[in-house]
Design a protein around this motif. Structure first.
Motif, mmCIF file in Angstrom:
data_model
loop_
_atom_site.group_PDB
_atom_site.id
_atom_site.type_symbol
_atom_site.label_atom_id
_atom_site.label_comp_id
_atom_site.label_asym_id
_atom_site.label_seq_id
_atom_site.Cartn_x
_atom_site.Cartn_y
_atom_site.Cartn_z
ATOM 1 N N TRP A 215 -4.712 1.995 13.677
ATOM 2 C CA TRP A 215 -5.544 2.078 12.494
ATOM 3 C C TRP A 215 -5.682 3.524 12.003
ATOM 4 O O TRP A 215 -5.615 4.472 12.772
ATOM 5 N N ARG A 216 -5.937 3.639 10.689
ATOM 6 C CA ARG A 216 -6.341 4.905 10.100
ATOM 7 C C ARG A 216 -7.331 4.619 8.977
ATOM 8 O O ARG A 216 -7.084 3.735 8.139
ATOM 9 N N PHE A 217 -8.435 5.362 8.969
ATOM 10 C CA PHE A 217 -9.473 5.173 7.964
ATOM 11 C C PHE A 217 -9.657 6.486 7.206
ATOM 12 O O PHE A 217 -9.771 7.554 7.815
ATOM 13 N N ILE A 218 -9.693 6.407 5.870
ATOM 14 C CA ILE A 218 -9.759 7.595 5.019
ATOM 15 C C ILE A 218 -10.887 7.420 4.000
ATOM 16 O O ILE A 218 -11.052 6.343 3.412
ATOM 17 N N ARG A 247 -10.185 4.052 2.101
ATOM 18 C CA ARG A 247 -8.869 3.472 2.374
ATOM 19 C C ARG A 247 -8.739 3.129 3.856
ATOM 20 O O ARG A 247 -9.232 3.867 4.719
ATOM 21 N N VAL A 248 -8.039 2.034 4.131
ATOM 22 C CA VAL A 248 -7.747 1.642 5.497
ATOM 23 C C VAL A 248 -6.253 1.361 5.616
ATOM 24 O O VAL A 248 -5.651 0.756 4.715
ATOM 25 N N GLU A 249 -5.646 1.830 6.706
ATOM 26 C CA GLU A 249 -4.225 1.610 6.971
ATOM 27 C C GLU A 249 -4.070 0.941 8.326
ATOM 28 O O GLU A 249 -4.782 1.273 9.276
ATOM 29 N N ARG A 250 -3.130 0.013 8.408
ATOM 30 C CA ARG A 250 -2.878 -0.711 9.659
ATOM 31 C C ARG A 250 -1.382 -0.778 9.894
ATOM 32 O O ARG A 250 -0.625 -1.272 9.052
ATOM 33 N N SER A 257 3.931 -1.476 7.778
ATOM 34 C CA SER A 257 2.542 -1.053 7.644
ATOM 35 C C SER A 257 1.901 -1.713 6.434
ATOM 36 O O SER A 257 2.561 -2.023 5.439
ATOM 37 N N LEU A 258 0.596 -1.896 6.538
ATOM 38 C CA LEU A 258 -0.219 -2.501 5.488
ATOM 39 C C LEU A 258 -1.392 -1.574 5.213
ATOM 40 O O LEU A 258 -2.005 -1.042 6.140
ATOM 41 N N SER A 259 -1.716 -1.373 3.941
ATOM 42 C CA SER A 259 -2.852 -0.531 3.594
ATOM 43 C C SER A 259 -3.564 -1.107 2.386
ATOM 44 O O SER A 259 -2.992 -1.879 1.599
ATOM 45 N N ALA A 260 -4.819 -0.727 2.233
ATOM 46 C CA ALA A 260 -5.617 -1.144 1.082
ATOM 47 C C ALA A 260 -6.670 -0.083 0.825
ATOM 48 O O ALA A 260 -7.118 0.595 1.753
ATOM 49 N N TYR A 261 -7.047 0.083 -0.444
ATOM 50 C CA TYR A 261 -8.114 1.024 -0.733
ATOM 51 C C TYR A 261 -8.882 0.611 -1.986
ATOM 52 O O TYR A 261 -8.380 -0.103 -2.852
ATOM 53 N N TYR A 262 -10.122 1.051 -1.992
ATOM 54 C CA TYR A 262 -10.979 0.956 -3.176
ATOM 55 C C TYR A 262 -11.188 2.367 -3.699
ATOM 56 O O TYR A 262 -11.422 3.305 -2.924
#
Length: 479
Positions: A215-218, A247-250, A257-262
């Motif tokens: 995981w990575r959280f931004i 933002r979160v990355e997995r 890899s999958l990521s999503a952000y608001y």
């Protein structure tokens, strides 16, 4: 029965000492190779896109081959800690551009031949493994260009100036970054450092990220830097233009890899064809990329909601890029397909703005020519890429384009409407062909050539535009 054919016998049974000797020899060779690998000097760092990520502490090892000016690449500041040091560097990019018709020749745009020149100087201070301070200055000129835009020239200013603190936290690593900085997400469709034009996009920001595999959280708050260039060191940011992200990355596998952000975007005094006012957009983005069995893919979609003046915002954009590489064939060909689209405003009188805002796009994702903005468009772009020689790739592509809505305009980069196209003509806007060569000449030098021909459709022709041609020749050097 001959002993060589007796049931149950094998090489070990027949010649046990010979087999043991062979095993000892193999083991000894393995240990020797491992020792050689461990004794090999560390490699010099690559010249990276983000220069602050380079680690020049390897020059503390006297076995690393030296190059001129290494005394400035690594200045030790501690007798006991080789990771406390100061490093200087520079990046120079020169590009010749020939553009027969910016904005397709509308609004008085004429053929131009010019150079865009970017020079960046930086100083990078490391205090052990946990603190880094980075300063980068820029000087950008466009000799020969008579129709200047803000991204063409910035005579002298601070491009980046920030401090990073890195600390272990639980099972992961926490990084805090404060100051003027640059960042980008994914293929830089919507959040980029704007490397194609002359003046790159910086952000005055407070940034935090926490990484623990997979995981990575931004999270960050930023005020994007705006270029003024009335005098040296006058670029600015303020609360009239802001951009904030969670933002979160997995990492699903090593290759996927999958990521999503608001993100929350605000701009005071924003101007669109049907409305002007203070813009507040909430953006939701999902991105998936990966490789498997010769295939590669990168897919991203963004939905936008919010308000501008007294109108609601409902817009969307998407991009996809995929292909298959024939690794066993000569020239290692790759067949690719790129499909991109973004919404336009379907009705300028319904109090709902459907025009997609590409935020901070990387125009080079489409082409360097600037003929296509990431707003109110659809394109389908097949391509073929080959590797004619080592460290070089050559791409051939072609793409027809349409508008998503005829009620809205045709747009060029980044989101500039072509006059007399909104509400006129049909969906088809034209098609372009593209050839691009990228060559990594050395560890520090890169060369590129790109040529684009855009064949306009009737909508642009009736608006006073015509076919357009672009050629760019670029060389970049990093020290």
């Amino acid at each position: 029965m001959h002993p060589a054919t007796a049931p149950g016998t094998n090489a070990m049974g027949r010649h046990p000492m010979r087999a043991i000797g062979a095993a000892v020899l193999v083991l000894a060779c393995w240990h020797l190779e491992r020792a050689r690998a461990q004794d090999a000097p560390p490699a010099r760092p690559a010249i990276m896109f983000n220069r602050w990520q380079e680690d020049w502490s390897v020059l503390a090892d006297p076995r690393v081959p030296r190059e001129p000016l290494d005394a400035l690449k690594y200045i030790p500041l501690s007798a006991t800690d080789p990771e406390t040091y100061l490093s200087f560097g520079a990046t120079i990019r020169e590009r010749f551009e020939s553009n027969s018709a910016a904005q397709f020749g509308t609004a008085g745009n004429r053929s131009q031949n010019y150079v865009i020149s970017r020079t960046e100087l930086h100083a990078d201070l490391h205090v052990g493994q946990h603190v880094e301070s980075f300063l980068q200055l820029q000087s950008d000129f466009a000799p020969g260009k008579t129709q200047l835009v803000p991204v063409d020239r910035n005579r002298a200013d601070i491009e980046q100036a920030f401090v990073v603190v890195t600390e272990p936290a639980g099972d992961g690593t926490l990084k805090l970054r404060l100051g003027r900085q640059q960042f980008a997400f994914d293929l830089q469709r919507f959040v980029s450092v704007r490397d194609g034009p002359n003046v790159r996009q910086s952000y005055d920001a407070a940034w935090a990220d926490y990484e623990t595999w997979p995981w990575r959280f931004i999270g960050f708050y930023s005020q994007p830097v705006q270029t003024r260039d009335r005098r040296a060191f006058d670029d600015f940011s303020n609360g009239h233009l802001t951009f904030s992200v969670l933002r979160v990355e997995r990492r699903l596998t090593q290759a996927i890899s999958l990521s999503a952000y608001y993100s929350h975007y605000t701009q005071d005094g924003a101007r669109y064809l049907s409305v002007t006012g203070n813009e507040r957009r909430e953006n939701f983005d999902v991105h998936l990329d990966g490789t498997a069995a010769g295939f590669d893919w990168d897919v991203e979609g963004m939905g936008q909601f919010g308000r501008i003046s007294n109108e609601d915002v409902e817009a969307w954009g998407m991009g996809s890029l995929g292909g298959y590489t024939f690794a066993n064939l000569p020239l290692t060909p790759r067949l690719g397909l790129q499909i991109d689209a973004a919404s336009g405003d379907s009705n300028p009188h319904d109090r709902t703005l459907g025009t997609f805002n590409p935020l901070f796009p990387n125009g080079a994702y489409v082409t360097l020519a600037g003929y296509t903005g990431y707003t109110n468009f659809v394109q389908v772009k097949p391509s073929v890429t080959i590797h004619p020689f080592e460290d070089a790739k050559l791409m051939f592509a072609a793409a027809p384009q349409w508008r998503e809505s005829t009620a809205d305009a045709v747009y060029t980069q980044p989101n500039v409407p072509v006059r007399n196209t909104a509400g006129r003509g049909d969906l088809y806007t034209g098609a372009y062909s593209q050839v691009r060569l990228d060559w990594a000449v050395s560890r520090s030098t890169a060369f590129a050539v790109e040529a684009v021909h855009f064949q306009v459709g009737d909508t642009i022709r009736r608006a006073g535009g015509h076919n357009s041609d672009y050629v760019g020749v670029e060389i970049k050097y990093g020290w």
